[in-house]
Design an enzyme around this catalytic site. Structure first.
Site, short mmCIF file in Angstrom:
data_model
loop_
_atom_site.label_atom_id
_atom_site.label_comp_id
_atom_site.label_asym_id
_atom_site.label_seq_id
_atom_site.Cartn_x
_atom_site.Cartn_y
_atom_site.Cartn_z
N ARG A 9 44.79 -1.26 38.35
CA ARG A 9 43.68 -1.26 37.41
C ARG A 9 43.44 0.17 36.95
O ARG A 9 43.93 1.12 37.54
CB ARG A 9 42.43 -1.84 38.08
CG ARG A 9 42.59 -3.28 38.51
CD ARG A 9 41.52 -3.68 39.51
NE ARG A 9 40.19 -3.57 38.96
CZ ARG A 9 39.08 -3.44 39.68
NH1 ARG A 9 39.15 -3.39 41.00
NH2 ARG A 9 37.90 -3.35 39.09
N LYS A 79 40.28 -5.51 50.14
CA LYS A 79 39.18 -6.48 50.15
C LYS A 79 39.16 -7.33 48.87
O LYS A 79 38.51 -8.37 48.82
CB LYS A 79 37.83 -5.81 50.35
CG LYS A 79 37.35 -4.91 49.25
CD LYS A 79 36.01 -4.27 49.64
CE LYS A 79 35.51 -3.30 48.58
NZ LYS A 79 35.19 -3.96 47.31
N ASP A 80 39.90 -6.91 47.82
CA ASP A 80 39.98 -7.69 46.59
C ASP A 80 41.10 -8.73 46.64
O ASP A 80 41.19 -9.58 45.75
CB ASP A 80 40.21 -6.78 45.38
CG ASP A 80 39.01 -5.91 45.06
OD1 ASP A 80 37.88 -6.30 45.42
OD2 ASP A 80 39.19 -4.84 44.45
N THR A 123 23.70 -3.91 43.91
CA THR A 123 24.95 -4.40 44.49
C THR A 123 25.31 -5.73 43.84
O THR A 123 24.42 -6.47 43.41
CB THR A 123 24.85 -4.59 46.02
OG1 THR A 123 26.09 -5.13 46.50
CG2 THR A 123 23.72 -5.52 46.40
N SER A 125 27.55 -7.70 45.61
CA SER A 125 28.19 -8.36 46.75
C SER A 125 27.26 -9.37 47.40
O SER A 125 26.17 -9.02 47.86
CB SER A 125 28.61 -7.30 47.78
OG SER A 125 28.82 -7.87 49.05
N ARG A 127 27.74 -10.74 50.24
CA ARG A 127 27.66 -10.37 51.66
C ARG A 127 26.59 -9.32 51.89
O ARG A 127 25.78 -9.42 52.82
CB ARG A 127 29.02 -9.84 52.14
CG ARG A 127 29.00 -9.29 53.57
CD ARG A 127 30.31 -8.60 53.92
NE ARG A 127 30.61 -7.48 53.06
CZ ARG A 127 30.14 -6.24 53.23
NH1 ARG A 127 29.33 -5.96 54.25
NH2 ARG A 127 30.48 -5.27 52.41
N ARG A 128 26.57 -8.28 51.06
CA ARG A 128 25.59 -7.21 51.24
C ARG A 128 24.18 -7.71 50.96
O ARG A 128 23.24 -7.37 51.68
CB ARG A 128 25.94 -6.02 50.33
CG ARG A 128 27.23 -5.32 50.76
CD ARG A 128 27.60 -4.17 49.83
NE ARG A 128 28.81 -3.49 50.31
CZ ARG A 128 29.85 -3.19 49.56
NH1 ARG A 128 29.86 -3.52 48.27
NH2 ARG A 128 30.90 -2.59 50.07
N ARG A 145 27.27 -4.03 38.11
CA ARG A 145 28.74 -4.09 38.04
C ARG A 145 29.26 -2.84 37.34
O ARG A 145 28.52 -2.02 36.84
CB ARG A 145 29.17 -5.33 37.23
CG ARG A 145 28.89 -6.67 37.88
CD ARG A 145 29.91 -7.07 38.92
NE ARG A 145 31.26 -6.79 38.51
CZ ARG A 145 31.97 -7.51 37.64
NH1 ARG A 145 31.44 -8.59 37.09
NH2 ARG A 145 33.21 -7.18 37.34
N GLY A 146 30.58 -2.73 37.31
CA GLY A 146 31.22 -1.58 36.67
C GLY A 146 31.84 -0.65 37.69
O GLY A 146 31.66 -0.83 38.90
N ASN A 147 32.58 0.34 37.22
CA ASN A 147 33.18 1.29 38.15
C ASN A 147 32.09 2.18 38.77
O ASN A 147 30.94 2.13 38.37
CB ASN A 147 34.29 2.11 37.48
CG ASN A 147 33.77 2.97 36.33
OD1 ASN A 147 32.72 3.57 36.42
ND2 ASN A 147 34.53 3.03 35.26
N GLN A 149 31.38 5.33 38.68
CA GLN A 149 30.70 6.28 37.79
C GLN A 149 29.67 5.56 36.92
O GLN A 149 28.55 6.06 36.70
CB GLN A 149 31.73 7.00 36.91
CG GLN A 149 32.64 7.96 37.67
CD GLN A 149 33.72 7.26 38.51
OE1 GLN A 149 34.05 6.10 38.28
NE2 GLN A 149 34.26 7.97 39.49
N ARG A 151 28.10 2.73 37.69
CA ARG A 151 26.99 2.31 38.54
C ARG A 151 26.06 3.48 38.85
O ARG A 151 24.83 3.32 38.85
CB ARG A 151 27.53 1.72 39.86
CG ARG A 151 28.34 0.46 39.68
CD ARG A 151 28.71 -0.13 41.02
NE ARG A 151 29.81 -1.08 40.90
CZ ARG A 151 30.10 -2.00 41.80
NH1 ARG A 151 29.37 -2.10 42.90
NH2 ARG A 151 31.11 -2.82 41.65
N CYS A 240 36.28 -13.47 47.48
CA CYS A 240 35.44 -12.27 47.59
C CYS A 240 33.98 -12.55 47.24
O CYS A 240 33.14 -11.65 47.35
CB CYS A 240 36.00 -11.15 46.71
SG CYS A 240 36.15 -11.56 44.96
#
Length: 310
Positions: A9, A79-80, A123, A125, A127-128, A145-147, A149, A151, A240
């Protein structure tokens, strides 16, 4: 031997991971080429991952390129990686694992989680979110969401007080100074594979090249841990977006695995742990999953999947 084409990616973190694998290959005298591929998870940023679909969100497009022989390997955050890969694909190596903890990141000082002061964390996630609801129900969350930087920019613009993230990505991107809390591995047991990089290949890859990549990249102790964790997730049939968690670690020559499953609203947490040797890695993960299912995880999984698809 031709340069090994590494699919990845295009985010800074994904590129860091791809270049890390490239460095390991070059140390063994293997030439490399980086090929950037956009995935569904990169294209759809305004919807929670759990609503896009839990399997292959960050891997499907790279797998298409592998199958068409446009790249030789694909590099992913472990994890992905779905617990079950499509037929014809395999993870041929795992890098040495970074510290597996979750952390809270912020540009400002934050109250301690135990203080019960108001706090809004970003977040995406499940899970979190479920872990926070179980241990710290006073903490609110917002989907982000997003990369990394992107976030951080959203956080600094007031979308949230802090971000709940994996230490590995934060550290690899050089944002250690923004870490406000290093969260406990007893409470915040990570997602399967967190902190590790996985190298995926198609069965058509030449055995000689596959062996050379394995010998250059694979970290044996980490690989046994990932075998245990991924076998746990495979039995649960979790992607995930499922709030499952598992962590395998070595203590001397003994392999320990702990993990479980959370109800989405954090009202219930199923947990167990097992230990064994490297030859038991896969069976330990299966044993852990079967224990969680027997404790009521089968019913909880049905409930979770129904809620996520509503």
């Amino acid at each position: 031997m031709k340069p090994i084409r590494i699919g990845t990616r295009g985010s800074k973190l994904a590129l860091f991971q791809a270049h890390h694998v490239a460095d390991l290959l070059r140390q063994k005298g293997l030439a490399t080429e980086i090929v950037i591929i956009e995935t569904k998870g990169d294209q759809v940023l305004d919807v929670a991952i759990s609503k896009i679909g839990s399997k292959g969100v960050f891997t499907e497009e790279l797998e298409n390129q592998l199958a068409e022989n446009k790249i030789d390997i694909a590099v992913h955050s472990a994890k992905d990686l779905p617990s079950r890969l499509p037929e014809g694909f395999d993870v041929i190596a795992f890098t040495e694992r970074e510290k597996a903890n979750d952390v809270i990141l912020s540009h400002k000082e934050l109250p301690d989680l135990d203080s019960k002061e108001p706090l809004l964390l970003g977040t995406s996630s499940t899970r979190r979110i479920a872990t926070l609801r179980y241990y710290y129900p006073h903490v609110r969350t917002t989907d982000i969401r997003g990369n990394l930087q992107t976030r951080i920019a959203k956080m600094e613009n007031g979308v949230c007080d802090g971000l709940l993230l994996a230490y590995a990505g934060v550290h690899r991107m050089g944002y250690d100074a923004l870490i406000r809390s290093d969260l406990s591995l007893d409470q915040f047991i990570p997602a399967v594979g967190q902190g590790c990089i996985g190298v995926e290949a198609h069965q058509s890859l030449t055995p000689k090249i596959k062996t050379a990549i394995y010998e250059a990249v694979n970290h044996t102790a980490t690989a046994f841990c990932l075998q245990a964790e991924r076998s746990f997730l495979r039995v649960l049939e979790g992607g995930c977006s499922i709030p499952a968690f598992a962590l395998a670690v070595w203590e001397g020559s003994t392999l320990h695995i702990k993990g479980g499953l959370l109800q989405l609203e954090g009202k219930e947490r199923l947990y167990d742990s097992f230990q064994g040797s490297e030859k038991d890695a896969v069976s330990m993960g299966i044993q852990l999953a079967e224990s969680i299912l027997a404790k009521g995880g089968d019913k909880l999984l049905k409930e979770i999947k129904q809620q996520l698809h509503e």
